[in-house]
Design an enzyme around this catalytic site. Structure first.
Site, PDB file in Angstrom:
ATOM      1  N   LEU A  48      45.862  40.849  46.420  1.00 37.35           N
ATOM      2  CA  LEU A  48      46.600  39.610  46.701  1.00 37.35           C
ATOM      3  C   LEU A  48      47.483  39.186  45.538  1.00 37.35           C
ATOM      4  O   LEU A  48      48.485  38.484  45.736  1.00 37.35           O
ATOM      5  CB  LEU A  48      45.620  38.473  47.028  1.00 37.35           C
ATOM      6  CG  LEU A  48      44.727  38.651  48.248  1.00 37.35           C
ATOM      7  CD1 LEU A  48      43.810  37.448  48.400  1.00 37.35           C
ATOM      8  CD2 LEU A  48      45.552  38.856  49.512  1.00 37.35           C
TER       9      LEU A  48
ATOM     10  N   ASN B  22      41.735  34.695  41.704  1.00 37.01           N
ATOM     11  CA  ASN B  22      41.804  33.263  41.397  1.00 37.01           C
ATOM     12  C   ASN B  22      42.358  32.974  40.003  1.00 37.01           C
ATOM     13  O   ASN B  22      42.979  31.932  39.783  1.00 37.01           O
ATOM     14  CB  ASN B  22      40.432  32.602  41.591  1.00 37.01           C
ATOM     15  CG  ASN B  22      39.354  33.215  40.724  1.00 37.01           C
ATOM     16  OD1 ASN B  22      39.411  34.396  40.366  1.00 37.01           O
ATOM     17  ND2 ASN B  22      38.348  32.432  40.390  1.00 37.01           N
TER      18      ASN B  22
ATOM     19  N   CYS C 294      34.610  30.475  40.230  1.00 42.24           N
ATOM     20  CA  CYS C 294      33.225  30.923  40.405  1.00 42.24           C
ATOM     21  C   CYS C 294      32.216  29.904  39.905  1.00 42.24           C
ATOM     22  O   CYS C 294      31.098  29.821  40.423  1.00 42.24           O
ATOM     23  CB  CYS C 294      33.028  32.253  39.699  1.00 42.24           C
ATOM     24  SG  CYS C 294      33.518  32.221  37.951  1.00 42.24           S
TER      25      CYS C 294
ATOM     26  N   GLY D  56      30.146  42.788  44.645  1.00 48.30           N
ATOM     27  CA  GLY D  56      29.456  43.236  43.449  1.00 48.30           C
ATOM     28  C   GLY D  56      28.271  44.133  43.750  1.00 48.30           C
ATOM     29  O   GLY D  56      27.979  45.078  43.006  1.00 48.30           O
TER      30      GLY D  56
ATOM     31  N   LYS E 183      28.146  46.210  46.210  1.00 44.97           N
ATOM     32  CA  LYS E 183      28.721  47.529  46.506  1.00 44.97           C
ATOM     33  C   LYS E 183      29.160  48.237  45.225  1.00 44.97           C
ATOM     34  O   LYS E 183      28.988  49.455  45.081  1.00 44.97           O
ATOM     35  CB  LYS E 183      29.894  47.375  47.464  1.00 44.97           C
ATOM     36  CG  LYS E 183      29.494  46.887  48.849  1.00 44.97           C
ATOM     37  CD  LYS E 183      30.717  46.711  49.737  1.00 44.97           C
ATOM     38  CE  LYS E 183      30.313  46.199  51.121  1.00 44.97           C
ATOM     39  NZ  LYS E 183      31.505  45.965  51.987  1.00 44.97           N
TER      40      LYS E 183
ATOM     41  N   GLU F   9      30.537  37.952  29.485  1.00 45.87           N
ATOM     42  CA  GLU F   9      31.887  38.124  28.972  1.00 45.87           C
ATOM     43  C   GLU F   9      32.141  37.060  27.910  1.00 45.87           C
ATOM     44  O   GLU F   9      31.360  36.125  27.750  1.00 45.87           O
ATOM     45  CB  GLU F   9      32.912  38.028  30.104  1.00 45.87           C
ATOM     46  CG  GLU F   9      32.786  39.164  31.101  1.00 45.87           C
ATOM     47  CD  GLU F   9      33.932  39.215  32.093  1.00 45.87           C
ATOM     48  OE1 GLU F   9      34.628  40.243  32.111  1.00 45.87           O
ATOM     49  OE2 GLU F   9      34.102  38.238  32.851  1.00 45.87           O
TER      50      GLU F   9
ATOM     51  N   GLU G 149      30.232  39.829  37.203  1.00 49.46           N
ATOM     52  CA  GLU G 149      30.255  38.374  37.306  1.00 49.46           C
ATOM     53  C   GLU G 149      30.526  38.044  38.764  1.00 49.46           C
ATOM     54  O   GLU G 149      31.616  38.295  39.268  1.00 49.46           O
ATOM     55  CB  GLU G 149      31.330  37.781  36.383  1.00 49.46           C
ATOM     56  CG  GLU G 149      31.073  36.321  36.048  1.00 49.46           C
ATOM     57  CD  GLU G 149      31.741  35.375  37.017  1.00 49.46           C
ATOM     58  OE1 GLU G 149      31.149  35.133  38.106  1.00 49.46           O
ATOM     59  OE2 GLU G 149      32.829  34.887  36.713  1.00 49.46           O
TER      60      GLU G 149
ATOM     61  N   GLU H 257      28.719  30.004  48.823  1.00 55.77           N
ATOM     62  CA  GLU H 257      29.893  29.816  47.966  1.00 55.77           C
ATOM     63  C   GLU H 257      31.136  29.716  48.856  1.00 55.77           C
ATOM     64  O   GLU H 257      31.573  30.699  49.453  1.00 55.77           O
ATOM     65  CB  GLU H 257      30.039  30.965  46.974  1.00 55.77           C
ATOM     66  CG  GLU H 257      31.161  30.742  45.974  1.00 55.77           C
ATOM     67  CD  GLU H 257      31.255  31.839  44.940  1.00 55.77           C
ATOM     68  OE1 GLU H 257      31.582  31.531  43.785  1.00 55.77           O
ATOM     69  OE2 GLU H 257      31.002  33.010  45.276  1.00 55.77           O
TER      70      GLU H 257
ATOM     71  N   GLY I  76      33.975  39.195  40.961  1.00 57.05           N
ATOM     72  CA  GLY I  76      34.273  38.989  42.372  1.00 57.05           C
ATOM     73  C   GLY I  76      33.069  38.433  43.104  1.00 57.05           C
ATOM     74  O   GLY I  76      32.165  37.838  42.498  1.00 57.05           O
ATOM     75  N   SER I  77      33.043  38.650  44.386  1.00 58.39           N
ATOM     76  CA  SER I  77      31.981  38.084  45.217  1.00 58.39           C
ATOM     77  C   SER I  77      30.674  38.844  45.037  1.00 58.39           C
ATOM     78  O   SER I  77      30.644  40.002  44.599  1.00 58.39           O
ATOM     79  CB  SER I  77      32.388  38.126  46.688  1.00 58.39           C
ATOM     80  OG  SER I  77      32.380  39.458  47.161  1.00 58.39           O
TER      81      SER I  77
END
Length: 516
Positions: A198, A171, A302, A251, A253, A483, A268, A406, A246-247
């Site tokens: 992507l 994104n 996010c 996260g 995993k 961050e 995040e 989300e 990411g998702s």
């Protein structure tokens, strides 16, 4: 390279040879074990504009080994922070110089070009900021600690965590990379960056810029590929730290994969943020903040404040204005010249899969009784491109799953409340905790609500401002760590205590100071 569309949009960028798209140990290489392709699709036309060969396991191993060698040789870690800062400032200058071209790369994923230009400005500012923190890091070395025993002296050292794996989403392809690469380099780390499959082009151009700016070979490596490449990085014994955005599902995993090696992890993982609107607001201003908070970047952010909690006393006046303004949002083709400077517009979603996900979630909500006030479908005027109308759903928080899921699209869920306590309870009733917002003319109420929100970021009378100086991260399942700001640099540092016995007094074991 497929159609020349992207090349035509990027006349000022050096050519990236997509047959050799991996930067490993300072060299552009072809994959040793090709594992398919990362197809870059123009979200507005659905045309494939580039196909980037994906790395395989041998390439992951080679990239980590290059970073490991550079780290162990100390070619970057032992360089003073002030000298690292010179290189980081060169990166910032080159990014700023190539702003228009880099923005065009970003806009292929559907982001309006004006937004992409702002993102590139933020990338340059991020490298400038961490250049200054690299200078300050030199001064932090040897910081003394006050001890209760005068026979001892303790100081602190801040050392790079080692080899970092940075895994970033689609994104904000370039900006999310900068949020990890800039502080990691400032700290003296060596790293391997894996962009989303992507949107790999931004990372490749950043790697080229970093090399041109003087980042030594092996210090900054880039490999492209899908989830398997990220998974291989997470479990590789040569990686000391994993930084992931990411998702929540991904996260989880990442954290599990890194656990075996007890790696330093920062995550995040998104959110489902609430924006609370009280009945004393300026309605016109509040409508703008609600729209910006949810529809900015097409909701593919996010921290999107995609849950609107609206005081029941103002709902009858507020919602019609919100619906009217939402219907008026123009849809654009990001790379077409007429939209180059346009603001307050929406482009397409990033991919067919994302379009299908958003469509499914809205369909399921409305089928279960949620009221669609506007949007909820592909616009009739767009037969091509992954466009989706900005959507407002009136929902029941206790019933509709979309209130907690989300969506990552331009979908605003609305519910009403009657009391401040009820609003806070509804806002906090989520597994996420990234961000929240409150709009009210009552400063005391804003302060109370902000202090009660279970979120890492709270905005008062605004939504989505982001500053490189301020920490970014969430509570609950929105992630681990922060961050940006000093916290972003500290993500990539280990703190070492150095304690000396400085007394001339003899010391027996029985007089040793307490360890507690």
């Amino acid at each position: 390279m497929a159609p020349s569309l992207l090349r035509a949009a990027l006349p000022s960028l050096a050519e990236i040879n997509l047959e050799r798209p991996l930067l490993i140990d300072g060299e552009w290489r072809a994959p040793l074990e090709p594992a398919g392709f990362c197809d870059v699709v123009d979200a507005a036309t659905e045309e494939t504009v580039a196909s980037v060969p994906s790395a395989g396991p041998a390439d992951v191993a080679a990239a980590v080994a290059a970073a490991r060698r550079a780290h162990e040789r100390g070619v970057w870690a032992r360089t003073p922070g002030a000298e690292r800062a010179v290189v980081l400032r060169r990166v910032a200058a080159l990014v700023a110089e190539r702003k228009d071209a880099l923005a065009a790369v970003e806009s292929v994923m559907g982001k309006p070009l004006a937004e992409s230009k702002w993102d590139v400005d933020d990338v340059a500012a991020c490298f400038e900021y961490y250049a200054e923190l690299a200078v300050q890091l030199d001064a932090r070395q040897g910081t003394p600690l006050e001890l209760p025993d005068a026979d001892y002296r303790a100081t602190l050292r801040y050392e790079p965590v080692g080899v970092a794996a940075a895994i970033v989403p689609w994104n904000y392809p370039l900006l999310m990379a900068a949020w990890k690469v800039a502080p990691a380099l400032a700290a003296g780390c060596c790293l391997v960056l894996k962009p989303s499959e992507l949107t790999p082009l931004s990372a490749l151009h950043l790697a080229a810029i970093a090399s041109e700016a003087g980042v030594p070979a092996g210090v900054f490596n880039v490999i492209c590929g899908a989830a398997a490449v990220g998974a291989a990085l997470c479990v590789h014994p040569g990686v000391d730290k994993v930084a992931f955005t990411g998702s929540q599902a991904a996260g989880t995993k990442v954290m599990g994969a890194a656990a075996e090696g007890v790696k330093n992890v920062s995550l995040e993982l998104g959110g489902k943020s609430a924006i609370i609107v009280f009945d004393d607001v300026d309605i016109d201003k509040a409508v703008e903040w609600v729209m910006f908070g949810c529809f900015w970047t097409n909701g593919q952010i996010c921290s999107s404040t995609s849950r609107l909690l609206l005081h029941e006393a103002v709902a009858a006046r507020f919602l019609p204005r919100l619906v009217e303004a939402t219907k008026a949002i123009p849809l654009c083709e990001p790379l077409k010249p007429q939209w180059a400077e346009a603001t307050g517009v929406l482009g397409p979603l990033v991919s067919r899969a994302q379009h299908q996900k958003v469509s499914r979630l809205v369909y399921e909500a409305t089928a279960d009784g949620a009221e669609c006030l506007t949007g909820g479908k592909r616009p009739w005027s767009r037969s091509k491109g992954f466009y989706y109308e900005p959507t407002i759903l009136r929902v029941d928080p206790s019933r509709h799953e979309i209130w907690r899921t989300e969506v990552f699209g331009p979908v605003l869920s609305v519910a009403t409340f009657s009391t401040e306590a009820e609003a806070i309870k509804l806002a906090n009733d989520t597994s996420f905790g990234l961000a929240a917002a409150v709009l009210s003319a009552d400063e005391g109420r804003c302060a109370r609500v902000a202090n009660s929100m279970e979120a890492g970021i709270v905005w008062i009378n605004c939504s989505q401002p982001c500053f490189v100086q301020a920490p970014w991260g969430g509570f609950k399942r929105s992630g681990i760590g922060r961050e940006l700001g000093q916290w972003g640099l500290d993500n990539y540092l280990e703190v070492k205590q150095v304690t000396s016995y400085v007394s001339n007094n003899p010391l027996g074991w029985y007089t040793m100071p307490s360890k507690l």
